[in-house]
Design an enzyme around this catalytic site. Structure first.
Site, PDB file in Angstrom:
ATOM      1  N   ARG A  42      38.092  40.605  31.241  1.00  0.00           N
ATOM      2  CA  ARG A  42      39.428  40.123  30.874  1.00  0.00           C
ATOM      3  C   ARG A  42      39.830  38.981  31.809  1.00  0.00           C
ATOM      4  O   ARG A  42      39.110  38.628  32.730  1.00  0.00           O
ATOM      5  CB  ARG A  42      40.439  41.260  30.976  1.00  0.00           C
ATOM      6  CG  ARG A  42      40.529  41.853  32.369  1.00  0.00           C
ATOM      7  CD  ARG A  42      41.580  42.936  32.478  1.00  0.00           C
ATOM      8  NE  ARG A  42      41.177  44.157  31.830  1.00  0.00           N
ATOM      9  CZ  ARG A  42      40.472  45.108  32.402  1.00  0.00           C
ATOM     10  NH1 ARG A  42      40.072  44.973  33.649  1.00  0.00           N
ATOM     11  NH2 ARG A  42      40.145  46.205  31.767  1.00  0.00           N
ATOM     12  N   ASN A  53      32.858  35.834  39.727  1.00  0.00           N
ATOM     13  CA  ASN A  53      34.298  35.879  39.501  1.00  0.00           C
ATOM     14  C   ASN A  53      34.907  37.229  39.881  1.00  0.00           C
ATOM     15  O   ASN A  53      36.104  37.307  40.167  1.00  0.00           O
ATOM     16  CB  ASN A  53      34.587  35.598  38.019  1.00  0.00           C
ATOM     17  CG  ASN A  53      36.034  35.842  37.666  1.00  0.00           C
ATOM     18  OD1 ASN A  53      36.915  35.051  37.977  1.00  0.00           O
ATOM     19  ND2 ASN A  53      36.310  36.964  37.005  1.00  0.00           N
ATOM     20  N   SER A  57      39.800  31.415  45.986  1.00  0.00           N
ATOM     21  CA  SER A  57      41.230  31.441  45.688  1.00  0.00           C
ATOM     22  C   SER A  57      41.961  30.509  46.630  1.00  0.00           C
ATOM     23  O   SER A  57      41.526  30.297  47.777  1.00  0.00           O
ATOM     24  CB  SER A  57      41.779  32.868  45.860  1.00  0.00           C
ATOM     25  OG  SER A  57      43.191  32.869  45.846  1.00  0.00           O
ATOM     26  N   TYR A  76      42.383  40.065  51.415  1.00  0.00           N
ATOM     27  CA  TYR A  76      42.018  39.186  50.298  1.00  0.00           C
ATOM     28  C   TYR A  76      41.699  37.781  50.799  1.00  0.00           C
ATOM     29  O   TYR A  76      40.685  37.182  50.421  1.00  0.00           O
ATOM     30  CB  TYR A  76      43.168  39.152  49.291  1.00  0.00           C
ATOM     31  CG  TYR A  76      42.861  38.384  48.027  1.00  0.00           C
ATOM     32  CD1 TYR A  76      42.060  38.941  47.031  1.00  0.00           C
ATOM     33  CD2 TYR A  76      43.386  37.111  47.815  1.00  0.00           C
ATOM     34  CE1 TYR A  76      41.786  38.247  45.862  1.00  0.00           C
ATOM     35  CE2 TYR A  76      43.121  36.414  46.649  1.00  0.00           C
ATOM     36  CZ  TYR A  76      42.321  36.983  45.679  1.00  0.00           C
ATOM     37  OH  TYR A  76      42.046  36.280  44.527  1.00  0.00           O
ATOM     38  N   ALA A 127      40.772  36.836  53.785  1.00  0.00           N
ATOM     39  CA  ALA A 127      39.539  36.855  54.572  1.00  0.00           C
ATOM     40  C   ALA A 127      38.318  36.889  53.656  1.00  0.00           C
ATOM     41  O   ALA A 127      37.316  36.196  53.895  1.00  0.00           O
ATOM     42  CB  ALA A 127      39.529  38.060  55.511  1.00  0.00           C
ATOM     43  N   ILE A 158      47.693  30.904  37.926  1.00  0.00           N
ATOM     44  CA  ILE A 158      47.180  30.889  36.560  1.00  0.00           C
ATOM     45  C   ILE A 158      47.933  31.911  35.712  1.00  0.00           C
ATOM     46  O   ILE A 158      48.217  33.033  36.160  1.00  0.00           O
ATOM     47  CB  ILE A 158      45.666  31.209  36.539  1.00  0.00           C
ATOM     48  CG1 ILE A 158      44.902  30.253  37.482  1.00  0.00           C
ATOM     49  CG2 ILE A 158      45.129  31.122  35.123  1.00  0.00           C
ATOM     50  CD1 ILE A 158      44.959  28.794  37.091  1.00  0.00           C
TER      51      ILE A 158
END
Length: 245
Positions: A15, A89, A141, A153, A155, A186
């Site tokens: 998704r 991803n 990101s 996150y 790191a 997004i």
């Protein structure tokens, strides 16, 4: 078609952004493996693209588990004969302020976002070195620069960029490119769940004035996976409408 007849694995693609990446690659002619922990939605997403006439299959995988990653690559090779593109991803977040972050939330995010990416890159490197070609695209990101409440996150995503830069240096002479994409804000089911006030604040930080579409990331991936990007290597590309966190 940018990636006609190429074989691509897209992790975390049941998704959201991952699915859009898989969809764009399929539209551009690739044979795509959707891979995800979410078995039910992963199979449904693959079927959705199959009904549109695309060569897409689903293989479940927890990328933090080495044996499952090995099986993912082995099954892909058995079905398609080769692997030309890997898109890392898959990722999760478990947000919390630094002084409150639990060991479990730290370990889980690092295991999936960083170790999982390493596991897949290592398997891809073995295959792509032998065949003398390949494309690896890592989804990092904008938060890799640091974000309140996201020590784990940030790191992990900074680590993904370090892996990208290192792998580029190791694999470039073998005909393999390794690049990273940093999506900004997004428009996904997840971001639509934030309070309206937070949404407005985020949009106000974007020079373009709107949230990106998941396909914006997919289009960038398709380009980097193509021969048109053969001399782009080790780069970190922001897809965020000009937003800088």
């Amino acid at each position: 078609m940018l990636v006609k007849d190429k074989v691509a694995i897209v992790t975390g693609s049941a998704r959201g952004i991952g699915f859009s990446i898989a969809e764009v690659l399929a539209e551009e002619g690739a044979k795509v493996v959707i891979s995800d922990l979410a078995t039910s939605s992963g199979a449904e997403s693959a079927k959705e693209l199959q009904l549109k006439g695309y060569a897409v299959t689903f293989i479940p995988c927890d990328i933090s588990k080495r044996d499952q990653v090995n099986a993912l690559f082995a099954q892909t090779q058995a079905q398609f004969g080769r692997i030309d593109v890997l898109v890392n991803n898959a990722g999760i977040n478990r947000d919390g302020m630094l002084h409150k972050l639990s060991d479990d939330d730290w370990d889980l995010v690092i295991d999936i976002n960083l170790k999982g990416t390493f596991n897949c890159m290592q398997e891809a490197a073995k295959l792509m070195r032998e065949q003398g070609s390949g494309r690896i695209v890592n989804i990092s990101s904008a938060s890799w620069l640091g974000n309140v409440g996201q020590a784990n996150y940030a790191a992990s995503k900074a680590g993904v960029i370090g892996l990208t830069k290192t792998a580029c240096r190791e694999l470039a002479r073998k005909g393999v490119t390794v690049n990273a994409i940093c999506p900004g804000f997004i428009d996904t089911v997840m971001t639509r769940g934030v309070p309206e006030k937070v949404w407005d604040i985020m949009i106000s930080k974007i020079p373009a004035g709107f949230a990106g579409d998941p396909r914006d990331v997919g289009q960038c991936v398709a380009f980097l996976a193509s021969e048109r990007a053969r001399y782009i290597n080790g780069e970190v590309i922001n897809v965020g409408g000009g937003m800088v966190l």
